[in-house]
Design a protein around this motif. Structure first.
Motif, short mmCIF file in Angstrom:
data_model
loop_
_atom_site.label_atom_id
_atom_site.label_comp_id
_atom_site.label_asym_id
_atom_site.label_seq_id
_atom_site.Cartn_x
_atom_site.Cartn_y
_atom_site.Cartn_z
N LEU A 297 50.35 120.38 -86.00
CA LEU A 297 49.91 119.14 -85.34
C LEU A 297 50.45 117.91 -86.08
CD1 LEU A 297 48.29 117.75 -83.14
CD2 LEU A 297 46.26 117.93 -84.59
N VAL A 298 50.42 117.94 -87.41
CA VAL A 298 50.98 116.81 -88.17
C VAL A 298 52.45 116.62 -87.84
CG1 VAL A 298 51.58 116.00 -90.48
CG2 VAL A 298 49.30 116.92 -90.04
N ALA A 299 53.19 117.72 -87.79
CA ALA A 299 54.62 117.62 -87.48
C ALA A 299 54.84 117.08 -86.07
CB ALA A 299 55.27 119.00 -87.61
N ALA A 300 54.02 117.53 -85.12
CA ALA A 300 54.17 117.06 -83.74
C ALA A 300 53.81 115.59 -83.62
CB ALA A 300 53.29 117.90 -82.81
N LEU A 301 52.76 115.15 -84.32
CA LEU A 301 52.38 113.73 -84.29
C LEU A 301 53.45 112.87 -84.96
CD1 LEU A 301 48.58 113.99 -85.10
CD2 LEU A 301 49.58 113.18 -82.95
N ALA A 302 54.02 113.35 -86.06
CA ALA A 302 55.07 112.59 -86.73
C ALA A 302 56.29 112.44 -85.84
CB ALA A 302 55.45 113.28 -88.05
N GLU A 303 56.63 113.51 -85.13
CA GLU A 303 57.75 113.42 -84.19
C GLU A 303 57.47 112.40 -83.10
OE1 GLU A 303 60.26 116.33 -81.11
OE2 GLU A 303 58.72 117.17 -82.42
N ARG A 304 56.24 112.40 -82.59
CA ARG A 304 55.85 111.42 -81.58
C ARG A 304 55.94 110.00 -82.13
NH1 ARG A 304 56.04 112.85 -76.33
NH2 ARG A 304 55.59 115.07 -76.21
N ALA A 305 55.48 109.83 -83.36
CA ALA A 305 55.51 108.50 -83.97
C ALA A 305 56.93 107.98 -84.09
CB ALA A 305 54.83 108.53 -85.33
N ARG A 306 57.84 108.85 -84.52
CA ARG A 306 59.23 108.42 -84.71
C ARG A 306 59.90 108.04 -83.38
NH1 ARG A 306 58.80 112.21 -89.09
NH2 ARG A 306 59.28 113.99 -87.71
N SER A 307 59.41 108.57 -82.28
CA SER A 307 60.00 108.23 -80.99
C SER A 307 59.22 107.14 -80.25
CB SER A 307 60.06 109.49 -80.10
OG SER A 307 58.76 109.97 -79.81
N THR A 308 58.19 106.60 -80.89
CA THR A 308 57.37 105.55 -80.29
C THR A 308 57.87 104.19 -80.77
OG1 THR A 308 55.44 106.99 -80.15
CG2 THR A 308 55.04 104.63 -80.06
N ARG A 309 58.28 103.35 -79.85
CA ARG A 309 58.89 102.07 -80.20
C ARG A 309 57.95 100.90 -79.95
NH1 ARG A 309 63.09 100.91 -76.62
NH2 ARG A 309 63.32 99.03 -77.85
N THR A 310 58.07 99.90 -80.81
CA THR A 310 57.42 98.62 -80.59
C THR A 310 58.49 97.56 -80.40
OG1 THR A 310 55.81 97.03 -81.47
CG2 THR A 310 57.27 98.09 -83.07
N GLY A 311 58.10 96.42 -79.84
CA GLY A 311 59.09 95.36 -79.61
C GLY A 311 58.54 94.25 -78.75
N LEU A 312 59.44 93.48 -78.17
CA LEU A 312 59.08 92.31 -77.37
C LEU A 312 58.50 92.73 -76.03
CD1 LEU A 312 62.19 90.07 -78.09
CD2 LEU A 312 59.92 89.92 -79.15
N PRO A 313 57.61 91.92 -75.45
CA PRO A 313 56.93 92.30 -74.20
C PRO A 313 57.85 92.70 -73.06
CG PRO A 313 55.84 90.41 -75.17
CD PRO A 313 57.07 90.65 -75.99
N ALA A 314 59.00 92.06 -72.94
CA ALA A 314 59.88 92.33 -71.80
C ALA A 314 60.70 93.60 -71.97
CB ALA A 314 60.81 91.13 -71.58
N ASP A 315 60.71 94.22 -73.13
CA ASP A 315 61.48 95.44 -73.37
C ASP A 315 60.79 96.60 -72.66
OD1 ASP A 315 62.70 97.74 -74.33
OD2 ASP A 315 62.83 97.02 -76.39
N PRO A 316 61.41 97.21 -71.65
CA PRO A 316 60.74 98.28 -70.89
C PRO A 316 60.59 99.58 -71.66
CG PRO A 316 63.01 98.04 -70.16
CD PRO A 316 62.76 96.92 -71.13
N GLY A 317 61.24 99.71 -72.81
CA GLY A 317 61.19 100.96 -73.55
C GLY A 317 60.13 101.02 -74.62
#
Length: 479
Positions: A297-317
């Motif tokens: 589960l830790v490995a799966a959550l870490a993988e999810r975290a690395r693919s989760t992006r933050t940024g400006l409101p208009a960025d659709p990704g």
């Protein structure tokens, strides 16, 4: 620069002193508006307006109140793009997610309470004493003071305003000083359908909120906010024996047993943990993992975290935007930087570089494991995009660790064992328990917590009843 204004007695107004303060866009760190720095004089004007309005609004029929709320809901829906744009400038949230995940429920909550206004129930009349008939009246409380937070400024305003109006109360509301814009817009739209003084919005800082709570007029103070703020409000309200409705912080346990589908659980937990940058008192950020699936589960959550992006409101990704303010960013970073030696950062723990958002308050999606029950980051609310993971051995230990925090707002259990899920849901000391899911809300079901998470319910008929008072009427029926 946009100049926001109070709404008092149906009219937009500056603070009586003329003082203002800057409102900052969290995605850039730059001021984009000014708001009134209201003081006790402004609060008093709003309270007097609400008192006058209650003389008539409190006597309106449920049908009249329903129609007003339905018109407000329709106006919000018609102006959805404007509300989303203002809310995202207010908070740094993603435009797409806010349009899909926050505005529709807000409109639905207005419509739910519009209908609920017409179906309040009570005990039937009866003869409980010979020659006497008794019945119960459920009445509006009167003027209500409300304080809303910065994490969901528009939605939390509606959670407060809709049931209070449906029950026949009038309102003086103070939004968070960092996110007043969408609440001001809501008040301006509502003023088209409500009599003057029914809904008043006064902007300002903590001193404005203190003046609101200490004013002698309101009979109920409702706040969504931190535990500290709730304690201050409860203490101030106690001096005048005001009723208090508190929805405060949380530290939701996410208990994952070894028969759960790890991939499915990790995906849902990451979505519910990082939504709104983890700035949610129900966020799925305190994971308790059975020993048999802990590492996976830790490995799966870490993988999810690395693919989760933050940024400006208009960025659709992006999955989430900036943290609300520099102090909150410093708090989140400080809790991660100050981890004990036995903890391990499996993903994140850093500040990203966002093109166009160099001055914004961004923090990467983070996973921390190797934690112990008494660690600060386990016991205290982070309110950021940080998921912690602890290992447990058996069901009894999972339950003990889950309940061993001062909060009691929400929780979730992940298992294929139905009997185990029911046992856990009964023993978990939290106002909400989700089974094999985390964070969905519906207007018909109550939301509220125990312990330091406060008392009172938002949403549902229970939320509406919290904005009413009970009166017993008895009539002598003998000769």
């Amino acid at each position: 620069m946009t100049a926001l204004r109070n709404l008092i007695d149906g009219v937009s107004a500056d603070a009586a002193s003329g003082a203002t303060y800057d409102v900052v866009d969290p995605a850039t760190g730059q001021a984009y508006a000014t708001a009134p720095a209201s003081d006790a004089e402004d609060v008093d004007r709003a309270m007097r307006a609400a008192e006058r309005a209650f003389e008539t609004w409190g006597d309106t029929t449920p049908k009249v109140r329903q129609e007003a709320l339905l018109r407000i809901a329709q106006a919000m829906e018609d102006r959805a793009e404007e509300f989303v744009r203002v809310e995202c400038r207010n908070t740094g949230k993603p435009l797409g997610l806010t349009a899909d995940e926050e505005l529709p429920p807000s409109v639905d909550e207005l419509r739910f309470f519009a209908g609920a206004a017409r179906v309040l129930e009570g005990r039937s009349a009866g003869e409980y004493l010979e020659d006497h008939t008794s019945w119960v009246r459920r009445e509006p409380i009167g003027v209500v003071a409300q304080v809303t937070p910065w994490n969901y400024p528009l939605m939390m305003a509606i959670w407060k305003v809709a049931p209070a109006l449906a029950a026949g109360n009038t309102i003086v509301l103070k939004p968070s000083d960092t996110t007043p814009a969408s609440t001001v817009l809501l008040a301006e739209v509502a003023a088209e359908f409500l009599p003057p003084g029914v809904l008043n919005v006064v902007c300002g800082d903590r001193s404005t909120g203190r003046a609101l709570v200490e004013h002698p007029t309101p009979q109920l103070v409702a706040i969504t906010g931190s535990v500290r703020a709730g304690m201050e409000v409860a203490g101030s309200a106690a001096a005048d024996l005001k009723r208090v409705h508190l929805e405060l912080g949380g530290k939701a346990p996410v208990v994952v047993f070894d028969d759960a589908d790890v991939a499915t659980a990790a995906e849902a937990i990451a979505a519910a943990g990082y939504f709104n940058a983890g700035q949610d008192c129900t966020a799925a950020t305190r994971v308790l993992a059975a020993a048999g699936i802990h590492d996976e589960l830790v490995a799966a959550l870490a993988e999810r975290a690395r693919s989760t992006r933050t940024g400006l409101p208009a960025d659709p990704g992006i999955a989430y935007g900036a943290l609300n303010n520099p102090d909150q960013l410093a708090r989140v970073a400080g809790m991660v930087d100050g981890l004990p030696d036995h903890a391990r950062i499996d993903a994140g723990g850093t500040r990203p570089t966002i093109a166009g958002g160099e001055g914004g308050y961004f923090y990467d999606a983070t996973v921390v494991s190797g934690l112990r029950q008494d660690d600060e980051i386990v016991q205290n609310e982070v309110f950021g995009p940080v998921i912690t993971v602890q290992r447990f051995g058996d069901e009894a230990e999972a339950l003990r660790c889950a309940n061993d925090v001062r909060y009691g707002l929400s929780s979730s259990v992940w298992t294929k064992d139905h009997a185990r899920a029911l046992r856990m849901s009964r023993k978990l000391d939290f106002g909400v328990v989700w089974i094999n899911t985390h964070i969905p809300f519906v207007s018909e079901m109550p939301h509220g917590g125990f312990k330091h998470s406060g008392y009172g319910k938002d949403l549902s008929m229970y939320g509406l009843e919290d904005y009413t008072r009970i009166k017993h009427v008895m009539s002598y029926t003998g000769d």
